[in-house]
Write an enzyme that holds these catalytic residues in place. Structure first.
Site, PDB file in Angstrom:
ATOM      1  N   SER A 132       1.144  -0.609  -0.311  1.00  0.00           N
ATOM      2  CA  SER A 132       0.228  -0.353   0.049  1.00  0.00           C
ATOM      3  C   SER A 132       0.448   1.470   0.121  1.00  0.00           C
ATOM      4  O   SER A 132       0.533   2.690  -0.796  1.00  0.00           O
ATOM      5  CB  SER A 132      -0.849  -0.112   1.475  1.00  0.00           C
ATOM      6  OG  SER A 132      -1.959  -1.397   1.743  1.00  0.00           O
TER       7      SER A 132
ATOM      8  N   HIS B  29       0.572   4.876   4.340  1.00  0.00           N
ATOM      9  CA  HIS B  29       0.026   5.455   3.251  1.00  0.00           C
ATOM     10  C   HIS B  29       0.974   6.711   3.534  1.00  0.00           C
ATOM     11  O   HIS B  29       0.939   7.089   1.885  1.00  0.00           O
ATOM     12  CB  HIS B  29      -1.038   5.172   3.525  1.00  0.00           C
ATOM     13  CG  HIS B  29      -2.167   3.978   3.733  1.00  0.00           C
ATOM     14  ND1 HIS B  29      -3.481   4.018   4.081  1.00  0.00           N
ATOM     15  CD2 HIS B  29      -1.196   2.648   3.591  1.00  0.00           C
ATOM     16  CE1 HIS B  29      -3.486   2.364   3.930  1.00  0.00           C
ATOM     17  NE2 HIS B  29      -2.162   1.618   3.832  1.00  0.00           N
TER      18      HIS B  29
END
Length: 369
Positions: free
Chosen positions: A269, A327
């Site tokens: 991610s 993230h």
């Protein structure tokens, strides 16, 4: 250009496997899951002594043995005891992050040099191969020929993404092998409280235990890779992607060390957020759409702002369902690279490439020009 490679889920449900670590409930398509649930330990008949400072690692080993022979990754208990060591534990990961990033861009520069150098020869070889194929009788049901035709039909960005996807699928298969559970947990999940802190920064970016997590992340990578490779080039794209995996993990390390909320993380991610942020920063007016609501479109710039705002709130409030720090770190690196990093790093690679050219020419006896 309309973008339809972004998947959002507004109603997140955590799906917990029986006697598992809880890695099935992935909400975002580009989420990096942080932490596993600890399984209930069976009561022992022997007398339990008072826990001491040295028993934390022993307990983790017992959990590893308890999960041996299953298809579920073992669980390391969350602890805040390492917080007393402060940020001095991050010196080694920081040095590794800087060194790995430099090596990634150096290798990409050499890769590009070698690709350009061999282009003329490869063109001649391809022309000869085409001539031979025309004279050679075609074979019916030739699997290799069909695979080559499929491969040649892909764009350069799709070919690059295919290699990354294949690596992630292979690692996901390794998670299903019971005898590899301890190794996978040790090297393919990142945790600043673990004994292994450097190599997992790279390997965890290719690690997915949940099939849905893997499919969602790879779908987003496939959707954005073509534009990213067109914008950066294949070699620079790979340097950014590999560096992003390590940098986003280091951001996760910093957040966990600062808050004392230690736990394992895995997933691509952070690296995918870097690619997504780079594309959205370079082309902020491009249109994105929800995969389930294709008629509802919004600008890439606004989508990036919303995602970063959610991850910022997650870091501040300590949400543990996703690794929001990874993230956010990946997105910030993508923005920085498009605005400044390309000029500072990639455009200044000429001295290094010249040095490589001199070494290569000297090693080949001066025949390469």
């Amino acid at each position: 250009m309309a973008w339809r490679g972004c998947v959002f889920r507004l109603n997140l449900k955590q799906q917990t496997l029986n006697n598992t670590t809880g890695t099935q409930g992935w909400g975002h398509c580009f989420q990096q899951r942080c932490g596993f649930k600890k399984t209930t330990k069976k009561p022992e008949v022997k007398k339990v002594e008072e826990p001491g400072p040295s028993q934390t690692q022993t307990h983790s080993t017992q959990d590893l043995i308890h999960h041996k022979g299953t298809a579920v990754p073992p669980v390391a208990p969350r602890t805040r005891s390492f917080n007393t060591r402060g940020f001095t534990t991050l010196v080694k990961p920081l040095v590794f992050t800087v060194g790995f990033t430099g090596c990634s861009f150096g290798a990409a520069a050499i890769w590009q040099y070698e690709s350009l150098k061999s282009r003329v020869q490869s063109y001649f070889d391809e022309s000869m191969t085409d001539w031979l194929n025309k004279r050679r009788p075609s074979k019916q049901g030739d699997l290799r020929k069909e695979v080559n035709q499929w491969w040649n039909s892909l764009s350069e960005g799709q070919r690059t993404a295919t290699g990354i996807i294949a690596a992630n699928i292979l690692v996901s298969i390794f998670w299903r092998i019971p005898s590899l559970q301890q190794t996978m947990f040790r090297y393919f999940t990142s945790n600043p409280a673990s004994k292994k802190v450097c190599s997992p920064m790279v390997l965890s970016a290719f690690s997915h235990h949940s099939a849905f997590h893997l499919a969602a992340n790879m779908y987003v990578l496939w959707s954005f890779s073509n534009s990213a490779v067109t914008m950066l080039g294949r070699e620079q794209f790979m340097a950014v992607y590999m560096s992003a995996g390590v940098i986003s993990t280091f951001a996760s390390y910093m957040s966990k060390t600062a808050t004392g909320r230690f736990g394992p993380s895995l997933g691509a991610s952070g690296a995918i957020m870097t690619i997504l942020a780079a594309v959205c920063t370079k082309m902020p007016e491009s249109k994105l759409a929800l995969i389930f609501l294709p008629d509802f479109t919004f600008s890439a710039g606004n989508a990036l702002k919303v995602m970063m705002a959610v991850d910022t709130v997650g870091v501040v409030l300590g949400w543990r369902f996703f690794d929001h720090a990874a993230h956010l770190g990946g997105a910030l690196f993508g923005i920085w690279y498009i605005m400044y990093g390309h000029e500072l790093i990639w455009k200044n690679r000429e001295p290094f490439v010249k040095l490589w050219h001199d070494l290569r020419t000297r090693g080949s006896g001066g025949r390469d020009k």
